[in-house]
Scaffold this motif. Structure first.
Motif, PDB file in Angstrom:
ATOM      1  N   ALA A 256      10.996  -1.794   7.875  1.00 37.51           N
ATOM      2  CA  ALA A 256       9.568  -1.697   7.517  1.00 37.51           C
ATOM      3  C   ALA A 256       9.113  -0.239   7.617  1.00 37.51           C
ATOM      4  N   ILE A 257       9.556   0.450   8.658  1.00 36.76           N
ATOM      5  CA  ILE A 257       9.183   1.863   8.833  1.00 36.76           C
ATOM      6  C   ILE A 257       9.701   2.692   7.657  1.00 36.76           C
ATOM      7  N   ASP A 258      10.967   2.484   7.301  1.00 31.55           N
ATOM      8  CA  ASP A 258      11.537   3.204   6.151  1.00 31.55           C
ATOM      9  C   ASP A 258      10.703   2.949   4.897  1.00 31.55           C
ATOM     10  N   THR A 259      10.340   1.675   4.692  1.00 33.72           N
ATOM     11  CA  THR A 259       9.601   1.301   3.479  1.00 33.72           C
ATOM     12  C   THR A 259       8.203   1.925   3.479  1.00 33.72           C
ATOM     13  N   LEU A 260       7.567   1.923   4.647  1.00 32.79           N
ATOM     14  CA  LEU A 260       6.223   2.517   4.739  1.00 32.79           C
ATOM     15  C   LEU A 260       6.255   4.026   4.545  1.00 32.79           C
ATOM     16  N   GLY A 262       8.091   5.198   2.203  1.00 35.81           N
ATOM     17  CA  GLY A 262       8.483   5.339   0.803  1.00 35.81           C
ATOM     18  C   GLY A 262       9.981   5.408   0.610  1.00 35.81           C
ATOM     19  N   LYS A 263      10.751   5.046   1.679  1.00 38.66           N
ATOM     20  CA  LYS A 263      12.206   5.146   1.577  1.00 38.66           C
ATOM     21  C   LYS A 263      12.881   3.796   1.840  1.00 38.66           C
ATOM     22  N   GLY A 264      12.212   2.746   1.444  1.00 39.35           N
ATOM     23  CA  GLY A 264      12.743   1.409   1.707  1.00 39.35           C
ATOM     24  C   GLY A 264      13.630   0.905   0.591  1.00 39.35           C
ATOM     25  N   PRO A 265      14.272  -0.252   0.808  1.00 40.83           N
ATOM     26  CA  PRO A 265      15.080  -0.880  -0.244  1.00 40.83           C
ATOM     27  C   PRO A 265      14.217  -1.143  -1.478  1.00 40.83           C
ATOM     28  N   LYS A 266      14.836  -1.062  -2.636  1.00 43.51           N
ATOM     29  CA  LYS A 266      14.107  -1.182  -3.901  1.00 43.51           C
ATOM     30  C   LYS A 266      13.415  -2.543  -4.045  1.00 43.51           C
ATOM     31  N   ASP A 267      14.154  -3.625  -3.742  1.00 46.50           N
ATOM     32  CA  ASP A 267      13.563  -4.954  -3.955  1.00 46.50           C
ATOM     33  C   ASP A 267      12.397  -5.210  -3.004  1.00 46.50           C
ATOM     34  N   LEU A 268      12.588  -4.842  -1.738  1.00 47.06           N
ATOM     35  CA  LEU A 268      11.530  -5.055  -0.747  1.00 47.06           C
ATOM     36  C   LEU A 268      10.281  -4.251  -1.108  1.00 47.06           C
ATOM     37  N   THR A 269      10.482  -3.003  -1.514  1.00 48.72           N
ATOM     38  CA  THR A 269       9.355  -2.144  -1.898  1.00 48.72           C
ATOM     39  C   THR A 269       8.620  -2.745  -3.098  1.00 48.72           C
ATOM     40  N   GLU A 270       9.379  -3.179  -4.081  1.00 46.57           N
ATOM     41  CA  GLU A 270       8.776  -3.745  -5.287  1.00 46.57           C
ATOM     42  C   GLU A 270       7.966  -5.010  -4.969  1.00 46.57           C
ATOM     43  N   LEU A 271       8.541  -5.879  -4.145  1.00 51.08           N
ATOM     44  CA  LEU A 271       7.820  -7.116  -3.804  1.00 51.08           C
ATOM     45  C   LEU A 271       6.536  -6.786  -3.033  1.00 51.08           C
ATOM     46  N   CYS A 272       6.607  -5.824  -2.126  1.00 45.70           N
ATOM     47  CA  CYS A 272       5.414  -5.442  -1.354  1.00 45.70           C
ATOM     48  C   CYS A 272       4.340  -4.858  -2.268  1.00 45.70           C
ATOM     49  N   LEU A 273       4.744  -4.076  -3.250  1.00 43.39           N
ATOM     50  CA  LEU A 273       3.765  -3.504  -4.178  1.00 43.39           C
ATOM     51  C   LEU A 273       3.136  -4.601  -5.033  1.00 43.39           C
ATOM     52  N   THR A 274       3.942  -5.581  -5.425  1.00 41.47           N
ATOM     53  CA  THR A 274       3.416  -6.681  -6.248  1.00 41.47           C
ATOM     54  C   THR A 274       2.417  -7.526  -5.449  1.00 41.47           C
ATOM     55  N   LEU A 275       2.828  -7.944  -4.255  1.00 42.49           N
ATOM     56  CA  LEU A 275       1.938  -8.774  -3.428  1.00 42.49           C
ATOM     57  C   LEU A 275       0.723  -7.959  -2.976  1.00 42.49           C
ATOM     58  N   GLY A 276       0.979  -6.714  -2.606  1.00 40.57           N
ATOM     59  CA  GLY A 276      -0.097  -5.839  -2.128  1.00 40.57           C
ATOM     60  C   GLY A 276      -1.146  -5.603  -3.207  1.00 40.57           C
ATOM     61  N   SER A 277      -0.703  -5.484  -4.465  1.00 40.01           N
ATOM     62  CA  SER A 277      -1.663  -5.285  -5.564  1.00 40.01           C
ATOM     63  C   SER A 277      -2.574  -6.500  -5.681  1.00 40.01           C
ATOM     64  N   GLN A 278      -1.980  -7.678  -5.581  1.00 39.38           N
ATOM     65  CA  GLN A 278      -2.803  -8.896  -5.669  1.00 39.38           C
ATOM     66  C   GLN A 278      -3.800  -8.965  -4.505  1.00 39.38           C
ATOM     67  N   MET A 279      -3.323  -8.620  -3.300  1.00 40.07           N
ATOM     68  CA  MET A 279      -4.229  -8.650  -2.138  1.00 40.07           C
ATOM     69  C   MET A 279      -5.385  -7.674  -2.334  1.00 40.07           C
ATOM     70  N   THR A 280      -5.062  -6.497  -2.854  1.00 42.10           N
ATOM     71  CA  THR A 280      -6.080  -5.458  -3.036  1.00 42.10           C
ATOM     72  C   THR A 280      -7.117  -5.879  -4.072  1.00 42.10           C
ATOM     73  N   VAL A 281      -6.659  -6.518  -5.141  1.00 42.43           N
ATOM     74  CA  VAL A 281      -7.592  -6.988  -6.172  1.00 42.43           C
ATOM     75  C   VAL A 281      -8.469  -8.112  -5.613  1.00 42.43           C
ATOM     76  N   LEU A 282      -7.859  -9.057  -4.906  1.00 40.57           N
ATOM     77  CA  LEU A 282      -8.649 -10.167  -4.345  1.00 40.57           C
ATOM     78  C   LEU A 282      -9.677  -9.645  -3.340  1.00 40.57           C
ATOM     79  N   ALA A 283      -9.333  -8.563  -2.635  1.00 38.48           N
ATOM     80  CA  ALA A 283     -10.269  -7.983  -1.655  1.00 38.48           C
ATOM     81  C   ALA A 283     -11.294  -7.079  -2.334  1.00 38.48           C
ATOM     82  N   LYS A 284     -11.194  -6.978  -3.655  1.00 36.51           N
ATOM     83  CA  LYS A 284     -12.114  -6.155  -4.458  1.00 36.51           C
ATOM     84  C   LYS A 284     -12.067  -4.683  -4.070  1.00 36.51           C
ATOM     85  N   ARG A 285     -10.870  -4.219  -3.732  1.00 37.74           N
ATOM     86  CA  ARG A 285     -10.672  -2.797  -3.439  1.00 37.74           C
ATOM     87  C   ARG A 285     -10.057  -2.075  -4.635  1.00 37.74           C
TER      88      ARG A 285
END
Ligand code: URA
Ligand code: CA
Length: 433
Positions: A256-260, A262-285
């Motif tokens: 998690a530290i590596d990913t935070l 910007g040096k994390g595994p590709k799949d984990l980073t991609e999934l976090c960006l996908t889920l994180g984008s949805q969370m950010t939109v739902l939170a109206k940020r």
């Protein structure tokens, strides 16, 4: 109203009213309706299914069967993320500070639970000093101040779901979309989230192994969420192989530290960006998914997400020096590499079996009272689609046991190397909004 009539109605494929659903959930929670009648109704639901209306009413009745967490003292739209469970799923540890760095409040209630590794709380406790024994008031204050905090599960949430789940377990009625969807959603809604992002896994390591079933479950949960007034989105993501490289508690903190950073595994980073984008939109940020993603990517590279993680760790007693130097995390006595027996391309890393191997090392709990070893686990060096030379390490086993032949055998049996061309699997199959 009589339970007999409700069973008969569902048996004949008719739609139950909100009053009938409430009657059976309340009666069952209070133990006024016996297991044998509820078993019959569950089997009727299993065969006859439920309409969208019935599913939403069942969920709401389960929410109202017990305590509901009140997060209204936290300012902003509280978005919760739920994963249907997989192997090496480090996303919560990354998503909480990542979206919090954009001002999205993350009020995470988490459990320990059973599984291949511990739950989010167990993983965080690998950081010396970190604790979740805080009062509700402290929890709310921390989220308001730092945008992210984690607390252990407490209260009598969805007692109807607990009773129904145990009964389904012994009556062959677990595997029913309306029953699974209402069970999961009732817990999320009772936990106080305003909006919900669901990560529905598919593949060998997932609860739903078939893609079509996973899509149906995701659509069912999104529909329930919207009907009961909680904006909900879902992602269907791959769990045929473990997510990221690390499977284990301290090992996943390091990942998690590596990913935070910007040096994390590709799949984990991609999934976090996908889920994180949805969370950010739902939170109206952010106005839309693209804008959210750009902002999140920026905070992974400019250090803000990482600083947010340190703030979050420190606020709950964790030693923030660990974030700068992950070598301070608990470390297993032995690091053993597993060399490839042949050259080729990795064609399969069977997620659930690799998870079981991590559990044999002591990374997870087999029963609710088992002790877990925070230091142990597995770090993959190759993923499906990667080329490998004979003798090259496929992974490293982190172990505190002297003899791990059983673990090695299990790993060899579940990592396949092919001489054919193999593509990396699709990571995100679908998003449902
Ligand atoms: N997980 C749940 O919480 N409920 C189900 O019914 C299945 C999986
Ligand atoms: Ca991982």
């Amino acid at each position: 109203m009589r339970m007999y009539d409700i069973i008969e109605k569902k048996r004949d494929g008719k739609e139950l009213s909100q009053e009938e659903i409430k009657f059976f959930i309340n009666g069952y929670t209070k133990e006024e309706i016996p297991d044998y009648q509820v078993s019959a109704l569950l089997m009727a639901i299993y065969f006859q299914d439920m309409t969208k209306e019935e599913r939403a009413n069942l969920t709401q009745a389960m929410v109202e069967s017990g305590d509901q967490i009140d997060l209204s003292a936290i300012s902003g739209i509280k978005v919760d993320k739920h994963s249907t469970g997989g192997v090496g799923d480090t996303t919560t540890l990354i998503l909480a500070p990542l979206v919090a760095s954009l001002g999205v409040p993350v009020a995470k209630m988490s459990g320990r639970g059973l599984g291949h590794t511990g739950g989010t709380i167990d993983k965080l406790e690998a950081v010396p000093g970190f604790h979740v024994e805080i009062t509700n008031d402290e929890f709310i204050e921390l989220v308001n101040k730092n945008k992210a905090a984690v607390i252990g599960q407490s209260g009598n949430l969805t007692p109807a779901d607990k009773k129904l789940y145990s009964l389904r377990d012994v009556t062959a009625t677990v595997n029913s979309i309306p029953l699974i969807a209402s069970s999961i959603m009732s817990k999320k809604i009772a936990s106080g989230a305003d909006a919900i992002v669901l990560d529905v896994k598919t593949g060998a390591g997932a609860f739903m192994k078939d893609l079509e079933d996973s899509k149906e479950l995701a659509a069912a949960m999104v529909s329930i969420g919207k009907k009961v007034g909680r904006n909900t989105m879902a992602v269907i993501s791959d769990m045929s192989q473990p997510l990221g490289f690390a499977i284990g508690n301290a090992l996943e903190i390091k990942e998690a530290i590596d990913t935070l950073k910007g040096k994390g595994p590709k799949d984990l980073t991609e999934l976090c960006l996908t889920l994180g984008s949805q969370m950010t939109v739902l939170a109206k940020r952010a106005a839309n998914i693209e804008e959210a993603r750009n902002k999140l990517e920026e905070n992974l590279t400019n250090g803000k997400a990482f600083e947010q993680f340190k703030l979050f760790l420190g606020a709950q007693g964790g030693d923030t020096a660990v974030a700068d130097n992950p070598d301070l995390l608990p470390r297993a006595a032995h690091q053993v590499e597993l060399p490839a027996k042949t050259a080729g391309t990795v064609s399969e890393i069977v997620a659930d079996e690799i998870g079981t191997a991590a559990m044999l090392l002591g990374a997870g709990r087999a029963t609710k009272d088992s002790e877990i070893d925070l230091a142990v686990g597995i770090v993959l060096h190759k993923k499906v689609g990667d080329a490998v030379k004979e003798g090259e390490p496929l992974l490293t086993i982190h172990s505190n046991q002297d003899s791990i032949d059983n673990v090695k055998n299990k790993l060899y049996a579940n990592i396949k190397i092919s001489t054919d061309h193999v593509e990396a699997p699709t990571l995100i199959y679908d998003t449902i909004t």
